[in-house]
Design an enzyme around this catalytic site. Structure first.
Site, PDB file in Angstrom:
ATOM      1  N   GLU A  91      43.471  26.810  49.534  1.00 41.49           N
ATOM      2  CA  GLU A  91      44.869  26.759  49.511  1.00 41.49           C
ATOM      3  C   GLU A  91      45.194  25.181  50.100  1.00 41.49           C
ATOM      4  OE1 GLU A  91      46.809  31.041  50.036  1.00 41.49           O
ATOM      5  OE2 GLU A  91      47.567  29.296  51.152  1.00 41.49           O
ATOM      6  N   CYS A 104      48.080  19.683  54.602  1.00 43.86           N
ATOM      7  CA  CYS A 104      46.962  20.467  55.304  1.00 43.86           C
ATOM      8  C   CYS A 104      45.907  20.894  54.299  1.00 43.86           C
ATOM      9  CB  CYS A 104      47.878  21.671  55.846  1.00 43.86           C
ATOM     10  SG  CYS A 104      46.743  22.855  56.640  1.00 43.86           S
ATOM     11  N   CYS A 111      35.813  31.540  57.200  1.00 45.58           N
ATOM     12  CA  CYS A 111      35.611  30.953  58.610  1.00 45.58           C
ATOM     13  C   CYS A 111      34.891  32.115  59.225  1.00 45.58           C
ATOM     14  CB  CYS A 111      36.858  30.596  59.197  1.00 45.58           C
ATOM     15  SG  CYS A 111      36.300  29.924  60.886  1.00 45.58           S
ATOM     16  N   CYS A 115      38.649  34.173  64.854  1.00 47.12           N
ATOM     17  CA  CYS A 115      39.500  34.401  66.138  1.00 47.12           C
ATOM     18  C   CYS A 115      40.325  35.632  65.575  1.00 47.12           C
ATOM     19  CB  CYS A 115      40.327  33.253  66.195  1.00 47.12           C
ATOM     20  SG  CYS A 115      39.287  31.773  66.459  1.00 47.12           S
ATOM     21  N   CYS A 118      43.703  35.438  63.557  1.00 44.70           N
ATOM     22  CA  CYS A 118      43.761  34.345  62.420  1.00 44.70           C
ATOM     23  C   CYS A 118      43.432  35.057  61.211  1.00 44.70           C
ATOM     24  CB  CYS A 118      42.907  33.605  62.641  1.00 44.70           C
ATOM     25  SG  CYS A 118      42.712  32.015  61.105  1.00 44.70           S
ATOM     26  N   CYS A 340      51.036  26.328  57.887  1.00 44.88           N
ATOM     27  CA  CYS A 340      49.624  25.840  58.341  1.00 44.88           C
ATOM     28  C   CYS A 340      48.851  26.663  59.281  1.00 44.88           C
ATOM     29  CB  CYS A 340      49.657  24.163  58.710  1.00 44.88           C
ATOM     30  SG  CYS A 340      48.441  23.334  58.266  1.00 44.88           S
TER      31      CYS A 340
HETATM   32  N1  SAH Z   1      39.725  26.220  62.819  1.00 47.52           N
HETATM   33  C1  SAH Z   1      40.218  25.308  63.141  1.00 47.52           C
HETATM   34  C2  SAH Z   1      41.486  24.501  62.260  1.00 47.52           C
HETATM   35  C3  SAH Z   1      42.174  25.581  61.534  1.00 47.52           C
HETATM   36  S1  SAH Z   1      43.317  26.703  62.034  1.00 47.52           S
HETATM   37  C4  SAH Z   1      40.973  25.670  64.448  1.00 47.52           C
HETATM   38  O1  SAH Z   1      41.252  26.875  64.830  1.00 47.52           O
HETATM   39  O2  SAH Z   1      41.619  24.858  65.151  1.00 47.52           O
HETATM   40  C5  SAH Z   1      44.576  25.614  62.406  1.00 47.52           C
HETATM   41  C6  SAH Z   1      45.587  26.360  63.724  1.00 47.52           C
HETATM   42  O3  SAH Z   1      46.153  27.461  63.074  1.00 47.52           O
HETATM   43  C7  SAH Z   1      44.583  26.713  64.744  1.00 47.52           C
HETATM   44  O4  SAH Z   1      45.220  26.165  66.005  1.00 47.52           O
HETATM   45  C8  SAH Z   1      44.721  28.325  64.708  1.00 47.52           C
HETATM   46  O5  SAH Z   1      44.634  28.841  66.048  1.00 47.52           O
HETATM   47  C9  SAH Z   1      46.073  28.379  64.299  1.00 47.52           C
HETATM   48  N2  SAH Z   1      46.351  29.728  63.661  1.00 47.52           N
HETATM   49  C10 SAH Z   1      45.448  30.671  63.296  1.00 47.52           C
HETATM   50  N3  SAH Z   1      46.213  31.637  62.990  1.00 47.52           N
HETATM   51  C11 SAH Z   1      47.469  31.702  62.988  1.00 47.52           C
HETATM   52  C12 SAH Z   1      48.369  32.536  63.082  1.00 47.52           C
HETATM   53  N4  SAH Z   1      48.197  33.844  62.622  1.00 47.52           N
HETATM   54  N5  SAH Z   1      49.766  31.910  63.509  1.00 47.52           N
HETATM   55  C13 SAH Z   1      49.761  30.806  63.917  1.00 47.52           C
HETATM   56  N6  SAH Z   1      48.904  29.955  64.177  1.00 47.52           N
HETATM   57  C14 SAH Z   1      47.598  30.517  63.808  1.00 47.52           C
HETATM   58 FE1  SF4 Z   2      38.527  29.827  61.855  1.00 47.92          FE
HETATM   59 FE2  SF4 Z   2      41.075  30.874  62.329  1.00 47.92          FE
HETATM   60 FE3  SF4 Z   2      39.616  30.668  64.304  1.00 47.92          FE
HETATM   61 FE4  SF4 Z   2      40.417  28.372  62.933  1.00 47.92          FE
HETATM   62  S1  SF4 Z   2      41.725  29.727  63.984  1.00 47.92           S
HETATM   63  S2  SF4 Z   2      38.594  28.881  63.858  1.00 47.92           S
HETATM   64  S3  SF4 Z   2      40.269  28.893  61.011  1.00 47.92           S
HETATM   65  S4  SF4 Z   2      39.231  31.994  62.763  1.00 47.92           S
END
Ligand code: SAH
Ligand code: SF4
Length: 357
Positions: A91, A104, A111, A115, A118, A340
């Site tokens: 996407e 974006c 990934c 986390c 996420c 995003c």
């Molecule tokens: N992997 C990288 C970049 C992609 S995630 C990172 O983690 O920074 C980009 C941003 O979106 C990160 O700050 C991440 O924590 C946030 N994000 C992930 N899941 C989310 C959610 N459910 N709601 C809001 N932000 C989220």
């Molecule tokens: Fe990966 Fe999502 Fe954690 Fe970013 S926030 S490092 S995309 S698992």
């Protein structure tokens, strides 16, 4: 499988052409066709010899991404779903801001950082995107804008889609070189932001690159206990190691860092955590900006809820009172699940089934 020519930096294309007995100046001519005139077939390059075009056709393809679905939100955000050569779906999101058009991009299929809040991390990484596939996302969005004929141009990029960009470092660097090059898309480095969950050794490498590209750190919690609970990467790279890498980056670049902080109801959104965060950033206040991100609920992560508006305000006020620059991120494209950093695996699977044969 032939790779996309969009993956090559200008230097790499020049070296490749020379190696094939072609003239050096051809590289800039080809780039003009690719990024300024934005051709869709190599044969459209009418100042390039037949022989050279044939050579390119033998070794490269132009576009490897195929647009599968496009969804437009009421606020003008557009989510693109692309099918890659191997059938994987990714996407890309186009967002409209007062200051310009921001895209974006996705850097990996899934990934591995995993986390706990996420959606992207729900799917284990199946592969890295190559640099061409990352550049093509911008080109495809630009082609969409070209077709609408409003002379709009992608002016900003955020590397915040699916994947951890610092876990795909070389391809990320090539991507940045291509989109930033004056001979190519010429998107200003200060208009590009790379977000990382905090892969410490790569922060040092990135600091050493001497780029003007912005860095965002997904901090999300001010203590190791809490951060490890929500981001397991904190076990490998705890806060003190992360902060040491950030200090090195700041010293090297003197560039402001954005700290992303997702607000999770009753998990990390108390005033106590705001004060701990302020303390953590105390000595780098002048070079820090905290982006407070309202959590986007993910079905599979039912343990988390969005913070209450009062908690968000109290958190924001506590940071401000301590002199920390901060803001609350305004959600884009929420009605099409395009926010995003929240490109949903489930949505991809569902849409894929409906639309890809
Ligand atoms: N992997 C990288 C970049 C992609 S995630 C990172 O983690 O920074 C980009 C941003 O979106 C990160 O700050 C991440 O924590 C946030 N994000 C992930 N899941 C989310 C959610 N459910 N709601 C809001 N932000 C989220
Ligand atoms: Fe990966 Fe999502 Fe954690 Fe970013 S926030 S490092 S995309 S698992």
């Amino acid at each position: 499988m032939k790779t996309s020519i969009f993956g090559l930096t200008l230097e790499q294309l020049t070296a490749w052409l020379i190696d094939k007995g072609q003239k050096k100046y051809r590289a800039e001519q080809i780039w003009d066709w690719l990024y300024i005139k934005r051709i869709t077939e190599f044969s459209q390059m009418n100042n390039i010899s037949k022989e050279c075009i044939q050579l390119l056709e033998e070794h490269f393809v132009l576009y490897t991404l195929e647009q599968s679905v496009k969804q437009e939100s009421a606020d003008g955000t557009i989510k693109f779903l692309f099918k890659m050569q191997d059938g994987n779906l990714i996407e890309t999101v186009l967002m409209r801001f007062k200051y310009g058009l921001s895209v974006c991009v996705t850097t990996q299929v899934g990934c591995n950082i995993g986390c706990s809040f996420c959606a992207s991390g729900l799917l284990k990484k199946s592969r890295d995107l190559n640099s061409g596939e990352i550049v093509e996302q911008i080109m495809k969005v630009q082609q969409h804008l070209d077709a609408v004929k409003k002379e709009e141009r992608v002016s900003h990029i955020v590397v915040m889609g699916i994947g951890e960009p610092f876990d795909n470092y070389t391809n990320l660097m090539n991507f940045l070189s291509v989109v930033n090059s004056q001979k190519g898309l010429a998107i200003g480095a200060r208009h590009i932001t790379v977000s990382t969950s905090g892969i410490v050794p790569k922060i040092y490498d990135y600091a050493d690159e001497g780029l003007q590209v912005n860095l965002a750190i997904s901090i999300h919690a001010p203590t190791n206990e809490l951060r490890t609970r929500i981001m397991k990467i904190n076990k490998a790279y705890p806060i003190e190691k992360l902060m040491a890498a950030i200090d090195y980056y700041l010293e090297k670049t003197n560039r402001r860092i954005t700290f992303e902080y997702i607000l999770l109801h009753d998990v990390n959104d108390h005033v106590e955590e705001a004060l701990q965060l302020a303390k953590l950033l105390e000595n780098k206040r002048h070079l820090s900006y905290v982006n407070l991100i309202p959590y986007n609920p993910v079905d599979e992560h039912g343990q988390y809820q969005q913070s209450k508006p009062e908690a968000i305000s109290a958190f924001y006020d506590a940071l401000k009172k301590k002199g920390i620059n901060c803001g609350v991120r305004h959600e884009q494209g929420a009605d099409i699940d395009a926010a995003c950093g929240q490109l949903r695996s489930k949505q991809i699977k569902k849409t894929a089934k409906e639309t890809v044969k």
